[in-house]
Design a protein around this motif. Sequence first.
Motif, PDB file in Angstrom:
ATOM      1  N   PHE A  94     -40.868 -63.565  32.447  1.00  0.00           N
ATOM      2  CA  PHE A  94     -39.864 -64.159  31.190  1.00  0.00           C
ATOM      3  C   PHE A  94     -40.548 -63.731  30.152  1.00  0.00           C
ATOM      4  O   PHE A  94     -41.693 -63.884  29.988  1.00  0.00           O
ATOM      5  N   ASN A  95     -39.768 -63.390  29.018  1.00  0.00           N
ATOM      6  CA  ASN A  95     -40.392 -62.954  27.834  1.00  0.00           C
ATOM      7  C   ASN A  95     -39.011 -63.120  26.878  1.00  0.00           C
ATOM      8  O   ASN A  95     -38.086 -62.875  26.913  1.00  0.00           O
ATOM      9  N   MET A  96     -39.615 -63.765  25.481  1.00  0.00           N
ATOM     10  CA  MET A  96     -38.614 -63.920  24.304  1.00  0.00           C
ATOM     11  C   MET A  96     -38.286 -62.507  23.713  1.00  0.00           C
ATOM     12  O   MET A  96     -39.016 -62.016  23.692  1.00  0.00           O
ATOM     13  N   VAL A  97     -37.056 -62.352  23.661  1.00  0.00           N
ATOM     14  CA  VAL A  97     -36.367 -61.169  22.900  1.00  0.00           C
ATOM     15  C   VAL A  97     -35.617 -61.482  21.679  1.00  0.00           C
ATOM     16  O   VAL A  97     -34.786 -62.419  21.586  1.00  0.00           O
ATOM     17  N   ARG A  98     -35.432 -60.474  20.786  1.00  0.00           N
ATOM     18  CA  ARG A  98     -34.522 -60.717  19.709  1.00  0.00           C
ATOM     19  C   ARG A  98     -33.639 -59.637  19.612  1.00  0.00           C
ATOM     20  O   ARG A  98     -34.172 -58.592  19.448  1.00  0.00           O
ATOM     21  N   ALA A  99     -32.296 -59.736  19.638  1.00  0.00           N
ATOM     22  CA  ALA A  99     -31.415 -58.829  19.509  1.00  0.00           C
ATOM     23  C   ALA A  99     -31.218 -58.100  18.260  1.00  0.00           C
ATOM     24  O   ALA A  99     -31.285 -59.172  17.199  1.00  0.00           O
ATOM     25  N   SER A 100     -31.071 -57.099  18.033  1.00  0.00           N
ATOM     26  CA  SER A 100     -31.065 -56.356  16.790  1.00  0.00           C
ATOM     27  C   SER A 100     -30.079 -55.187  16.497  1.00  0.00           C
ATOM     28  O   SER A 100     -29.574 -54.860  17.821  1.00  0.00           O
ATOM     29  N   GLU A 101     -29.672 -54.940  15.505  1.00  0.00           N
ATOM     30  CA  GLU A 101     -28.791 -53.742  15.081  1.00  0.00           C
ATOM     31  C   GLU A 101     -29.461 -52.524  14.754  1.00  0.00           C
ATOM     32  O   GLU A 101     -29.157 -51.669  14.424  1.00  0.00           O
ATOM     33  N   GLY A 102     -30.920 -52.535  15.073  1.00  0.00           N
ATOM     34  CA  GLY A 102     -31.843 -51.477  14.740  1.00  0.00           C
ATOM     35  C   GLY A 102     -32.539 -51.553  13.663  1.00  0.00           C
ATOM     36  O   GLY A 102     -33.291 -50.859  13.331  1.00  0.00           O
ATOM     37  N   GLU A 103     -32.469 -52.929  13.000  1.00  0.00           N
ATOM     38  CA  GLU A 103     -33.502 -53.282  11.857  1.00  0.00           C
ATOM     39  C   GLU A 103     -34.792 -53.464  12.260  1.00  0.00           C
ATOM     40  O   GLU A 103     -34.899 -54.139  13.520  1.00  0.00           O
ATOM     41  N   PRO A 104     -35.750 -52.867  11.826  1.00  0.00           N
ATOM     42  CA  PRO A 104     -37.278 -53.172  12.229  1.00  0.00           C
ATOM     43  C   PRO A 104     -37.668 -54.627  12.251  1.00  0.00           C
ATOM     44  O   PRO A 104     -37.037 -55.375  11.454  1.00  0.00           O
ATOM     45  N   PRO A 155     -32.127 -53.459  21.496  1.00  0.00           N
ATOM     46  CA  PRO A 155     -30.834 -53.259  20.639  1.00  0.00           C
ATOM     47  C   PRO A 155     -29.904 -54.339  21.666  1.00  0.00           C
ATOM     48  O   PRO A 155     -29.840 -54.726  22.543  1.00  0.00           O
ATOM     49  N   ARG A 156     -29.068 -54.673  20.505  1.00  0.00           N
ATOM     50  CA  ARG A 156     -27.817 -55.830  20.842  1.00  0.00           C
ATOM     51  C   ARG A 156     -27.178 -55.370  22.056  1.00  0.00           C
ATOM     52  O   ARG A 156     -26.810 -56.139  23.270  1.00  0.00           O
ATOM     53  N   GLU A 157     -26.867 -53.889  22.268  1.00  0.00           N
ATOM     54  CA  GLU A 157     -26.121 -53.459  23.311  1.00  0.00           C
ATOM     55  C   GLU A 157     -26.710 -53.710  24.728  1.00  0.00           C
ATOM     56  O   GLU A 157     -26.214 -53.487  25.714  1.00  0.00           O
ATOM     57  N   ARG A 158     -28.148 -54.124  24.610  1.00  0.00           N
ATOM     58  CA  ARG A 158     -28.730 -53.977  25.775  1.00  0.00           C
ATOM     59  C   ARG A 158     -28.667 -55.450  26.512  1.00  0.00           C
ATOM     60  O   ARG A 158     -28.750 -55.852  27.810  1.00  0.00           O
ATOM     61  N   ILE A 159     -28.319 -56.368  25.587  1.00  0.00           N
ATOM     62  CA  ILE A 159     -27.964 -57.800  26.106  1.00  0.00           C
ATOM     63  C   ILE A 159     -27.017 -57.724  27.112  1.00  0.00           C
ATOM     64  O   ILE A 159     -25.804 -57.419  26.767  1.00  0.00           O
ATOM     65  N   THR A 160     -27.263 -58.407  28.198  1.00  0.00           N
ATOM     66  CA  THR A 160     -26.117 -58.623  29.475  1.00  0.00           C
ATOM     67  C   THR A 160     -25.546 -59.974  29.303  1.00  0.00           C
ATOM     68  O   THR A 160     -25.102 -60.434  30.225  1.00  0.00           O
ATOM     69  N   ILE A 161     -25.226 -60.482  28.295  1.00  0.00           N
ATOM     70  CA  ILE A 161     -24.398 -61.887  28.081  1.00  0.00           C
ATOM     71  C   ILE A 161     -23.489 -61.880  26.958  1.00  0.00           C
ATOM     72  O   ILE A 161     -23.899 -61.260  25.933  1.00  0.00           O
ATOM     73  N   ARG A 172     -19.988 -64.209  15.867  1.00  0.00           N
ATOM     74  CA  ARG A 172     -20.589 -62.809  16.334  1.00  0.00           C
ATOM     75  C   ARG A 172     -20.263 -63.040  17.795  1.00  0.00           C
ATOM     76  O   ARG A 172     -20.556 -63.841  18.494  1.00  0.00           O
ATOM     77  N   ILE A 173     -19.920 -61.712  18.393  1.00  0.00           N
ATOM     78  CA  ILE A 173     -19.901 -61.683  19.780  1.00  0.00           C
ATOM     79  C   ILE A 173     -20.872 -60.513  20.144  1.00  0.00           C
ATOM     80  O   ILE A 173     -20.734 -59.483  19.581  1.00  0.00           O
ATOM     81  N   ALA A 174     -21.728 -60.629  20.914  1.00  0.00           N
ATOM     82  CA  ALA A 174     -22.643 -59.934  21.450  1.00  0.00           C
ATOM     83  C   ALA A 174     -21.751 -59.162  22.694  1.00  0.00           C
ATOM     84  O   ALA A 174     -21.218 -59.838  23.487  1.00  0.00           O
ATOM     85  N   ALA A 175     -21.507 -57.844  22.570  1.00  0.00           N
ATOM     86  CA  ALA A 175     -21.116 -57.078  23.745  1.00  0.00           C
ATOM     87  C   ALA A 175     -21.272 -57.316  25.128  1.00  0.00           C
ATOM     88  O   ALA A 175     -22.666 -57.316  25.302  1.00  0.00           O
ATOM     89  N   PRO A 176     -20.799 -57.583  25.910  1.00  0.00           N
ATOM     90  CA  PRO A 176     -21.050 -58.064  27.448  1.00  0.00           C
ATOM     91  C   PRO A 176     -21.302 -56.483  28.005  1.00  0.00           C
ATOM     92  O   PRO A 176     -20.475 -55.613  28.138  1.00  0.00           O
ATOM     93  N   VAL A 177     -22.689 -56.371  28.607  1.00  0.00           N
ATOM     94  CA  VAL A 177     -22.884 -55.108  29.340  1.00  0.00           C
ATOM     95  C   VAL A 177     -23.407 -55.576  30.602  1.00  0.00           C
ATOM     96  O   VAL A 177     -24.402 -56.447  30.675  1.00  0.00           O
TER      97      VAL A 177
END
Length: 186
Positions: A94-104, A155-161, A172-177
Amino acid sequence: SLRRHLESAYTGDAEWTPALREAVEQRINTKAQTERDKKAAEILSQALKDLGYRVSPIEQTLFTEGGELFFQREGWRDYFMCLRVYPQRKAMNFNMVRASEGEPAAPERAKTDSEMEIAWCKSVPKLTETLSSRGFQTELIRDVAAGEHPVQVVPRERITISVVDQAGGGVRIAAPVTRSRNTSDD
């Protein structure tokens, strides 16, 4: 096919050989493992939901082939937990991640990152207790303190929820993948 060999052995047209016996046992064991993996995925998904997490659909192959699963609590905005499964090692991470649009990653995010990790760490004992009570045994192998490492930015598109977050006045709607990632020992 295995079925034809079994039918021939049953009718007496072929011999019940050690190789045939081994093939049957292997098929039975594979089927049993698949059922255990499916049950584990159901237990994990329901436990997370019962504890208030939004959970992406779990691929039935998660515990067989490996992959990752994202989940989060209401109000976590861009923060998610990523569960990676490594079936060869019979391990989960388990690890915490932060979704981002590419900003550092910005230094000013470090405080919020740490607060989010602390909140997660406080919930881990309840999760392991819930899983254990449902027959899903876990063992802590390595414990990394909150803030010890920077929160991983993905990357936000990697989030699968699929998440709708109304915090901050916007939606905001995170794209489901929906995908499973076949993992090696990375």
